[in-house]
Structure formats: C-alpha cells, structure tokens
Design an enzyme around this catalytic site. Structure first.
Site, PDB file in Angstrom:
ATOM      1  N   TYR A 125       6.169  -0.431   9.008  1.00 57.55           N
ATOM      2  CA  TYR A 125       5.624   0.918   8.783  1.00 57.55           C
ATOM      3  C   TYR A 125       6.776   1.911   8.611  1.00 57.55           C
ATOM      4  O   TYR A 125       6.825   2.693   7.662  1.00 57.55           O
ATOM      5  CB  TYR A 125       4.736   1.342   9.964  1.00 57.55           C
ATOM      6  CG  TYR A 125       4.643   2.832  10.148  1.00 57.55           C
ATOM      7  CD1 TYR A 125       3.836   3.597   9.321  1.00 57.55           C
ATOM      8  CD2 TYR A 125       5.408   3.489  11.123  1.00 57.55           C
ATOM      9  CE1 TYR A 125       3.779   4.985   9.461  1.00 57.55           C
ATOM     10  CE2 TYR A 125       5.354   4.859  11.275  1.00 57.55           C
ATOM     11  CZ  TYR A 125       4.540   5.608  10.438  1.00 57.55           C
ATOM     12  OH  TYR A 125       4.505   6.969  10.574  1.00 57.55           O
TER      13      TYR A 125
ATOM     14  N   ASN B 133       5.653  13.807  17.272  1.00 60.58           N
ATOM     15  CA  ASN B 133       4.382  13.205  17.706  1.00 60.58           C
ATOM     16  C   ASN B 133       3.236  14.212  17.697  1.00 60.58           C
ATOM     17  O   ASN B 133       3.041  14.939  18.681  1.00 60.58           O
ATOM     18  CB  ASN B 133       4.543  12.617  19.112  1.00 60.58           C
ATOM     19  CG  ASN B 133       5.391  11.359  19.127  1.00 60.58           C
ATOM     20  OD1 ASN B 133       6.535  11.372  18.668  1.00 60.58           O
ATOM     21  ND2 ASN B 133       4.850  10.278  19.623  1.00 60.58           N
TER      22      ASN B 133
ATOM     23  N   SER C 178       8.430  10.556   8.766  1.00 59.07           N
ATOM     24  CA  SER C 178       8.287  10.389  10.214  1.00 59.07           C
ATOM     25  C   SER C 178       9.652  10.356  10.889  1.00 59.07           C
ATOM     26  O   SER C 178      10.636   9.908  10.295  1.00 59.07           O
ATOM     27  CB  SER C 178       7.574   9.064  10.478  1.00 59.07           C
ATOM     28  OG  SER C 178       7.716   8.667  11.820  1.00 59.07           O
TER      29      SER C 178
ATOM     30  N   ASN D  93       0.820  -1.217   0.000  1.00 65.75           N
ATOM     31  CA  ASN D  93       0.000   0.000   0.000  1.00 65.75           C
ATOM     32  C   ASN D  93       0.856   1.270   0.000  1.00 65.75           C
ATOM     33  O   ASN D  93       0.658   2.162  -0.825  1.00 65.75           O
ATOM     34  CB  ASN D  93      -0.920  -0.013   1.222  1.00 65.75           C
ATOM     35  CG  ASN D  93      -1.892   1.153   1.215  1.00 65.75           C
ATOM     36  OD1 ASN D  93      -2.652   1.329   0.284  1.00 65.75           O
ATOM     37  ND2 ASN D  93      -1.832   1.971   2.252  1.00 65.75           N
TER      38      ASN D  93
ATOM     39  N   LYS E 186       8.538   4.341   5.274  1.00 67.25           N
ATOM     40  CA  LYS E 186       8.920   5.766   5.241  1.00 67.25           C
ATOM     41  C   LYS E 186      10.371   5.910   4.762  1.00 67.25           C
ATOM     42  O   LYS E 186      10.692   6.776   3.951  1.00 67.25           O
ATOM     43  CB  LYS E 186       8.755   6.409   6.627  1.00 67.25           C
ATOM     44  CG  LYS E 186       7.335   6.431   7.163  1.00 67.25           C
ATOM     45  CD  LYS E 186       6.427   7.319   6.333  1.00 67.25           C
ATOM     46  CE  LYS E 186       5.022   7.377   6.882  1.00 67.25           C
ATOM     47  NZ  LYS E 186       4.079   8.031   5.959  1.00 67.25           N
TER      48      LYS E 186
ATOM     49  N   ARG F 220       8.937  12.107  24.412  1.00 65.04           N
ATOM     50  CA  ARG F 220       8.677  12.355  22.986  1.00 65.04           C
ATOM     51  C   ARG F 220       8.537  13.848  22.767  1.00 65.04           C
ATOM     52  O   ARG F 220       8.322  14.615  23.708  1.00 65.04           O
ATOM     53  CB  ARG F 220       7.359  11.681  22.544  1.00 65.04           C
ATOM     54  CG  ARG F 220       7.364  10.168  22.585  1.00 65.04           C
ATOM     55  CD  ARG F 220       8.216   9.566  21.490  1.00 65.04           C
ATOM     56  NE  ARG F 220       8.212   8.114  21.513  1.00 65.04           N
ATOM     57  CZ  ARG F 220       9.050   7.363  22.236  1.00 65.04           C
ATOM     58  NH1 ARG F 220       9.952   7.931  23.019  1.00 65.04           N
ATOM     59  NH2 ARG F 220       8.989   6.048  22.179  1.00 65.04           N
TER      60      ARG F 220
HETATM   61  C1  UD1 Z   1       4.736   5.945  16.870  1.00 67.15           C
HETATM   62  C2  UD1 Z   1       5.732   5.758  15.743  1.00 67.15           C
HETATM   63  C3  UD1 Z   1       5.726   6.962  14.847  1.00 67.15           C
HETATM   64  C4  UD1 Z   1       4.334   7.275  14.393  1.00 67.15           C
HETATM   65  C5  UD1 Z   1       3.468   7.494  15.615  1.00 67.15           C
HETATM   66  C6  UD1 Z   1       2.047   7.816  15.229  1.00 67.15           C
HETATM   67  C7  UD1 Z   1       7.832   4.523  16.015  1.00 67.15           C
HETATM   68  C8  UD1 Z   1       9.153   4.469  16.687  1.00 67.15           C
HETATM   69  N1  UD1 Z   1       7.059   5.557  16.311  1.00 67.15           N
HETATM   70  O1  UD1 Z   1       5.281   6.913  17.761  1.00 67.15           O
HETATM   71  O2  UD1 Z   1       6.533   6.740  13.733  1.00 67.15           O
HETATM   72  O3  UD1 Z   1       4.353   8.418  13.575  1.00 67.15           O
HETATM   73  O4  UD1 Z   1       3.473   6.315  16.411  1.00 67.15           O
HETATM   74  O5  UD1 Z   1       1.442   6.741  14.589  1.00 67.15           O
HETATM   75  O6  UD1 Z   1       7.501   3.664  15.246  1.00 67.15           O
HETATM   76  N2  UD1 Z   1       2.265   5.105  25.507  1.00 67.15           N
HETATM   77  C9  UD1 Z   1       1.820   4.633  26.733  1.00 67.15           C
HETATM   78  N3  UD1 Z   1       0.591   4.046  26.795  1.00 67.15           N
HETATM   79  C10 UD1 Z   1      -0.236   3.919  25.718  1.00 67.15           C
HETATM   80  C11 UD1 Z   1       0.225   4.418  24.460  1.00 67.15           C
HETATM   81  C12 UD1 Z   1       1.478   4.988  24.387  1.00 67.15           C
HETATM   82  O7  UD1 Z   1       2.518   4.731  27.735  1.00 67.15           O
HETATM   83  O8  UD1 Z   1      -1.336   3.361  25.844  1.00 67.15           O
HETATM   84  C13 UD1 Z   1       3.584   5.761  25.430  1.00 67.15           C
HETATM   85  C14 UD1 Z   1       4.568   5.042  24.503  1.00 67.15           C
HETATM   86  O9  UD1 Z   1       5.298   4.100  25.225  1.00 67.15           O
HETATM   87  C15 UD1 Z   1       5.422   6.227  24.045  1.00 67.15           C
HETATM   88  C16 UD1 Z   1       4.485   7.418  24.068  1.00 67.15           C
HETATM   89  O10 UD1 Z   1       3.382   7.037  24.877  1.00 67.15           O
HETATM   90  O11 UD1 Z   1       6.426   6.471  24.958  1.00 67.15           O
HETATM   91  C17 UD1 Z   1       3.985   7.809  22.711  1.00 67.15           C
HETATM   92  O12 UD1 Z   1       3.462   6.653  22.066  1.00 67.15           O
HETATM   93  P1  UD1 Z   1       2.670   6.746  20.684  1.00 67.15           P
HETATM   94  O13 UD1 Z   1       1.627   7.793  20.769  1.00 67.15           O
HETATM   95  O14 UD1 Z   1       2.229   5.356  20.329  1.00 67.15           O
HETATM   96  O15 UD1 Z   1       3.756   7.262  19.628  1.00 67.15           O
HETATM   97  P2  UD1 Z   1       5.245   6.702  19.326  1.00 67.15           P
HETATM   98  O16 UD1 Z   1       5.355   5.276  19.647  1.00 67.15           O
HETATM   99  O17 UD1 Z   1       6.213   7.661  19.903  1.00 67.15           O
END
Ligand code: UD1
Length: 331
Positions: free
Chosen positions: A148, A178, A123, A98, A152, A230
C-alpha cells in the site's frame, strides 16, 4: 470551478466534497463504491442541499475519459485507491494494479481533457521507517513498509516525472498523517467494512458494544507511556486542506509534497483517555503484542502547509473524539 473527485464517496473524499460544495464548486464524483456506500451521495446532498454529479465507474478504465468529454474539468482531486496496509501485504498485485493503474488512467484522461491541476492523496507512510520525526517534506521519501505504502511512493514518483515532462502541470502531493473524527452533521464518518484495522473506528465499535475490547498494540515502545505516538488530525481539517491545496494548484505549476498534520504526537493511551473523557465513558482495553510493521512514533512538521497553503489544523482532540463517537453511535 468544476472539480472531479475520484474516490469521492470514501471517508476523506466525502468530507472533501462537502467542503468543495460549500465553497461553491461544482463537484463530479467518480467512485466504483468498492469500499463506500451509495448512501454517502445522498448524505452529501442532505448536508449541502445539492446533489453532486456522480459516476459509478472504475477509475482504472478508459471510461474516465468520457467524464472529461462531458464536463470541462478545471482540477482533479485523486483519492480513489485501496488503502488497507495489512490487506496490501496479502494482495500486492491487486494493490499495484488498482492504485497505479487508476493514476495512469487518470493522467491520460486529464491529458485528453486538457486539465493540468491535480491534488493527490498521499500518505506519511512514504517517509518509511528510517527518517527521524517530525517528518519534513525535504526528507528522502522513497520507501515504505507495505505494498500500500509503496503505491503511494510510486505514484508520487510518477507524478513528479509527469510534471518534469509537462512543466505547466501542477501536482500537489498531500501527505496525510492520521485522520480521525467525523462530520458535525453525524452523517459522514469512517465506516469500514468488517472488523476495523485502524484505531478510531475500532474504538468506536468497542464504545458501541459491538466489539468487546480494544487491544493496544504494544506497551513497551520507547515512548513516554510505552504506546505508539501518531499525529491525529480531524478529517474536516484535512478536507479543508484539500481546498487550500486546490487554490494553490490553480496558481502554480510543478510537483509539491506537503504534509497535512497537526505537528503533535499523541499516544494510543492518550487517545483512549481523551475519548473516555470527551464522551464520558469507560473504554475496555488491554495491552497486547506489538503489531508487525508499526513504527514507534511519528508526526508532521506542519510548517510548509502553513506557509504555502495558509492551512493549519484547528480542531482539538476532544472534537475528534466527540464527533467520532457521535458517528459510531448512530451507524
Ligand atoms: C496506517 C498507515 C497509513 C494509513 C493509515 C490509514 C503505515 C505505516 N501507516 O497508519 O499509511 O494512511 O493506516 O489507513 O502504513 N492501534 C492499536 N490497536 C488497534 C488499532 C491500532 O493499538 O486495534 C494502534 C497502532 O499500533 C498505531 C495506532 O493505533 O500505533 C494507529 O494505528 P492505525 O489507525 O492503524 O494507523 P497507522 O498504522 O498509524
């Protein structure tokens, strides 16, 4: 200008369409609505007072060319693509097919239409696990932890090679950090299907009482409070960054990677507390195990965007938390 926006009904795409239309551009959206709703098109009209032209099509198909046959497209912003990290690990073929196919089809359609200006939705994940933060554009960005992320990396490579063969083409590769938050109208925001993977939509559902509590993934990282850091930026700032990138592309040629972030690291706990404070509520959370593939901390060096695009993020963490809650509360 006539701007084609692929994936324009999605979270970042829809906010960018609003900024483009408010700046007086004619917008044509190509989106198959695989992860977005047709309502978004109506909401864009409510905000801007004008309906964008909308084609419900798969960007991997030849049909894309028919848009270039029908409209004189001056520039393209390419968002269309699958974006869930975990899902990409389970479904690598679908992700490669895709995301790569849509980019190749788009480049062929652009060639057919004589369009030479492209802004691509990349990203921070392209910096991979080994670069020190803050991430700078000149660091090697040729790896990733998920299919994913690899799409990129590969698309950046494809665009760079394309520019080498067509030196009058301009491709701006925007490396997002983010994005969180929502449009001030309360009409656009991040509304994923099913249980959210990303932090802010998850927080929104907990705050709305739809999920019981947030699990913070890991409290024992080597960061000031033990939780991951982040670079969270407001989605409207990110959208404005696309406008600046488009202006840059119209004046330049070549391939240019540019970070869009605030340049500041914020921990998960800090974000949770900022959300509680901004919205005057308590958010139930627990600290759980680390999530596979998460990096402890990264944020942007935001200087290149300032210099080349004259762009910097202006919204505060409080704005991000308030607007995210306003959207979650009402959707
Ligand atoms: C990920 C991807 C990024 C993508 C983004 C949005 C990687 C390394 N990063 O970022 O490329 O653009 O998603 O799709 O592939 N967290 C919690 N609890 C939760 C969810 C998240 O603690 O339920 C924490 C995670 O551990 C992280 C932070 O929140 O530290 C941000 O997580 P998330 O919003 O998923 O984004 P990334 O993983 O940083």
């Amino acid at each position: 200008m006539n701007v084609l926006v692929t994936g324009g009904a999605g979270y970042i795409g829809s906010h960018t369409v609003v900024e483009l239309m408010n700046a007086g551009h004619e917008v044509i959206i190509a989106d198959n609505l695989s992860n977005a709703s047709a309502d978004v098109i109506d909401r864009i009209e409510k905000i801007t007072g004008k309906a964008p032209e909308f084609y419900r099509i798969n960007c991997c198909s030849e049909i894309l060319k028919s848009i270039f046959a029908r409209h004189r497209i001056d520039a393209v912003i390419h968002f269309a693509g699958y974006k869930a990290v975990g899902e990409s690990v389970r479904m690598p073929l679908q992700y490669y097919r895709n995301n790569i196919d849509s980019t190749l089809s788009l480049l062929e359609a652009m060639e057919y239409g004589g369009c030479k200006k492209l802004v691509f939705s990349s990203s921070a994940t392209v910096y991979g696990p080994d670069n020190p933060h803050p991430y700078k554009e000149e660091m090697p960005a040729l790896q990733s932890a998920s299919p994913y992320g690899w799409t990129k990396v590969m698309i950046e490579r494809i665009l760079t090679d394309y520019v080498t063969a067509h030196p009058d083409f301009c491709a701006v590769l925007l490396r997002y950090f983010n994005p969180i938050g929502a449009h001030e109208s309360g009409l656009l925001g991040d509304d994923p299907n099913g249980i959210p993977n990303n932090l802010m939509p998850y927080i929104g559902r907990v705050a709305a009482g739809k999920l019981e509590k947030l699990t913070i993934f890991g409290g024992d990282y080597a960061t000031p409070d033990g939780t991951c850091q982040r670079d969270y930026l407001h989605v409207v700032d990110l959208a404005v960054g696309h406008l600046r990138a488009l202006e840059y592309a119209m004046e330049h040629s070549g391939a240019e990677a540019i970070n869009l972030g605030t340049g500041k690291g914020v921990s998960v706990l800090e974000l949770v507390h900022a959300f509680e404070q901004a919205n005057n509520m308590k958010l139930p959370f627990t600290i759980g195990a680390r999530r596979d593939g998460d990096l402890p901390a990264f944020w942007a060096d935001a200087e290149k965007a300032k210099k080349l695009l004259h762009w910097e993020a202006v919204h505060s963490l409080e704005d991000m938390c308030k607007s995210a809650w306003e959207f979650a509360r009402t959707h």
